[in-house]
Design a protein around this motif. Structure first.
Motif, PDB file in Angstrom:
ATOM      1  N   GLY A 136       0.771  -1.238   0.000  1.00 20.83           N
ATOM      2  CA  GLY A 136       0.000   0.000   0.000  1.00 20.83           C
ATOM      3  C   GLY A 136       0.800   1.283   0.000  1.00 20.83           C
ATOM      4  O   GLY A 136       0.364   2.291   0.549  1.00 20.83           O
ATOM      5  N   ILE A 137       1.962   1.278  -0.644  1.00 22.20           N
ATOM      6  CA  ILE A 137       2.771   2.492  -0.751  1.00 22.20           C
ATOM      7  C   ILE A 137       2.430   3.190  -2.059  1.00 22.20           C
ATOM      8  O   ILE A 137       2.444   2.571  -3.131  1.00 22.20           O
ATOM      9  CB  ILE A 137       4.280   2.163  -0.696  1.00 22.20           C
ATOM     10  CG1 ILE A 137       4.647   1.597   0.660  1.00 22.20           C
ATOM     11  CG2 ILE A 137       5.110   3.407  -1.002  1.00 22.20           C
ATOM     12  CD1 ILE A 137       6.098   1.163   0.763  1.00 22.20           C
ATOM     13  N   ASP A 138       2.126   4.468  -1.993  1.00 23.54           N
ATOM     14  CA  ASP A 138       1.759   5.245  -3.168  1.00 23.54           C
ATOM     15  C   ASP A 138       2.981   6.022  -3.668  1.00 23.54           C
ATOM     16  O   ASP A 138       3.096   7.223  -3.451  1.00 23.54           O
ATOM     17  CB  ASP A 138       0.611   6.202  -2.833  1.00 23.54           C
ATOM     18  CG  ASP A 138       0.116   6.955  -4.055  1.00 23.54           C
ATOM     19  OD1 ASP A 138       0.304   6.452  -5.181  1.00 23.54           O
ATOM     20  OD2 ASP A 138      -0.424   8.061  -3.889  1.00 23.54           O
ATOM     21  N   GLU A 139       3.898   5.312  -4.319  1.00 21.29           N
ATOM     22  CA  GLU A 139       5.107   5.923  -4.886  1.00 21.29           C
ATOM     23  C   GLU A 139       5.314   5.384  -6.292  1.00 21.29           C
ATOM     24  O   GLU A 139       4.865   4.282  -6.626  1.00 21.29           O
ATOM     25  CB  GLU A 139       6.336   5.603  -4.035  1.00 21.29           C
ATOM     26  CG  GLU A 139       6.348   6.217  -2.667  1.00 21.29           C
ATOM     27  CD  GLU A 139       6.514   7.730  -2.664  1.00 21.29           C
ATOM     28  OE1 GLU A 139       6.812   8.325  -3.734  1.00 21.29           O
ATOM     29  OE2 GLU A 139       6.350   8.325  -1.607  1.00 21.29           O
ATOM     30  N   ASP A 140       6.023   6.129  -7.109  1.00 18.36           N
ATOM     31  CA  ASP A 140       6.338   5.726  -8.457  1.00 18.36           C
ATOM     32  C   ASP A 140       7.687   5.010  -8.460  1.00 18.36           C
ATOM     33  O   ASP A 140       8.743   5.657  -8.353  1.00 18.36           O
ATOM     34  CB  ASP A 140       6.370   6.943  -9.383  1.00 18.36           C
ATOM     35  CG  ASP A 140       6.523   6.568 -10.840  1.00 18.36           C
ATOM     36  OD1 ASP A 140       6.860   5.403 -11.134  1.00 18.36           O
ATOM     37  OD2 ASP A 140       6.325   7.458 -11.688  1.00 18.36           O
ATOM     38  N   ALA A 141       7.656   3.702  -8.585  1.00 20.11           N
ATOM     39  CA  ALA A 141       8.875   2.890  -8.506  1.00 20.11           C
ATOM     40  C   ALA A 141       9.848   3.160  -9.643  1.00 20.11           C
ATOM     41  O   ALA A 141      11.017   2.797  -9.553  1.00 20.11           O
ATOM     42  CB  ALA A 141       8.510   1.404  -8.469  1.00 20.11           C
ATOM     43  N   ASP A 142       9.395   3.833 -10.702  1.00 21.78           N
ATOM     44  CA  ASP A 142      10.311   4.159 -11.803  1.00 21.78           C
ATOM     45  C   ASP A 142      11.404   5.140 -11.374  1.00 21.78           C
ATOM     46  O   ASP A 142      12.414   5.276 -12.052  1.00 21.78           O
ATOM     47  CB  ASP A 142       9.538   4.738 -12.985  1.00 21.78           C
ATOM     48  CG  ASP A 142       8.705   3.672 -13.695  1.00 21.78           C
ATOM     49  OD1 ASP A 142       9.046   2.474 -13.583  1.00 21.78           O
ATOM     50  OD2 ASP A 142       7.720   4.050 -14.349  1.00 21.78           O
ATOM     51  N   TYR A 143      11.198   5.822 -10.258  1.00 20.18           N
ATOM     52  CA  TYR A 143      12.190   6.778  -9.771  1.00 20.18           C
ATOM     53  C   TYR A 143      13.131   6.176  -8.721  1.00 20.18           C
ATOM     54  O   TYR A 143      13.968   6.888  -8.168  1.00 20.18           O
ATOM     55  CB  TYR A 143      11.495   8.011  -9.166  1.00 20.18           C
ATOM     56  CG  TYR A 143      10.862   8.886 -10.214  1.00 20.18           C
ATOM     57  CD1 TYR A 143      11.623   9.784 -10.953  1.00 20.18           C
ATOM     58  CD2 TYR A 143       9.500   8.808 -10.465  1.00 20.18           C
ATOM     59  CE1 TYR A 143      11.053  10.588 -11.918  1.00 20.18           C
ATOM     60  CE2 TYR A 143       8.914   9.607 -11.432  1.00 20.18           C
ATOM     61  CZ  TYR A 143       9.681  10.487 -12.162  1.00 20.18           C
ATOM     62  OH  TYR A 143       9.119  11.281 -13.101  1.00 20.18           O
TER      63      TYR A 143
END
Length: 172
Positions: free
Chosen positions: A161-168
């Motif tokens: 449930g982490i709302d982060e963009d893993a592409d970064y």
């Protein structure tokens, strides 16, 4: 004798500049506190102070296999754009390397803090702040994580449930 006389001003200037710098640095300190420990991970918080005033903080997770994940880094508004974030990040990375870190991972994700609570940044500001964080982390030696690591992180983020963009996602 002339050589000694010529070297005295250089010695004096060197002595003064060292003492001025070290007296300013004497007020700065980093406190490391264990927040949570279980059989797989340890969570620690590093707080950066100048005298009695808090400059900022950074959390990290110590995972198995000497992996460390940096997260929730914050510098107080009045101390931003003064290289304090760089100092906090460098101190943390140096400490982790001394502790045997094989990889240090960081997920850039801008946020603000109000009343000791983390709040999300509006979408129209988020992109610009995210790019500034990425540039700062690159200056500190971090580079983009390999694609497969980003993909694994994306699925992990969804599960927990982490709302982060893993592409970064970035690594050192």
């Amino acid at each position: 004798m002339q050589r000694i006389i010529l070297l005295l001003p250089i010695f004096f200037i060197s002595f003064l500049s060292h003492n001025v710098a070290s007296s300013a640095e004497q007020n700065q300190r980093f406190d490391v506190k264990t927040i949570n420990r279980n059989f797989l991970t340890t969570t620690k918080k590093i707080t950066y102070y100048d005298g009695d005033q808090q400059i900022g903080f950074l959390f990290y997770e110590h995972l198995p296999l000497s992996l460390f994940v940096l997260h929730t880094g914050f510098i107080e508004h009045q101390h931003r754009n003064q290289r304090h974030g760089t100092a906090l990040l460098q101190f943390t990375c140096n400490e982790l390397k001394r502790a045997g870190a094989r990889k240090i991972i960081i997920q850039p994700g801008p946020f603000e803090q109000r009343d000791n609570k983390l709040i999300n940044i509006p979408a129209h500001e988020r992109s610009e702040k995210l790019q500034r964080l990425v540039q700062g982390y690159q200056r500190a030696g971090f580079s983009p994580a390999p694609r497969y690591v980003c993909c694994l992180a994306r699925y992990l983020y969804k599960i927990i449930g982490i709302d982060e963009d893993a592409d970064y996602l970035m690594m050192l």
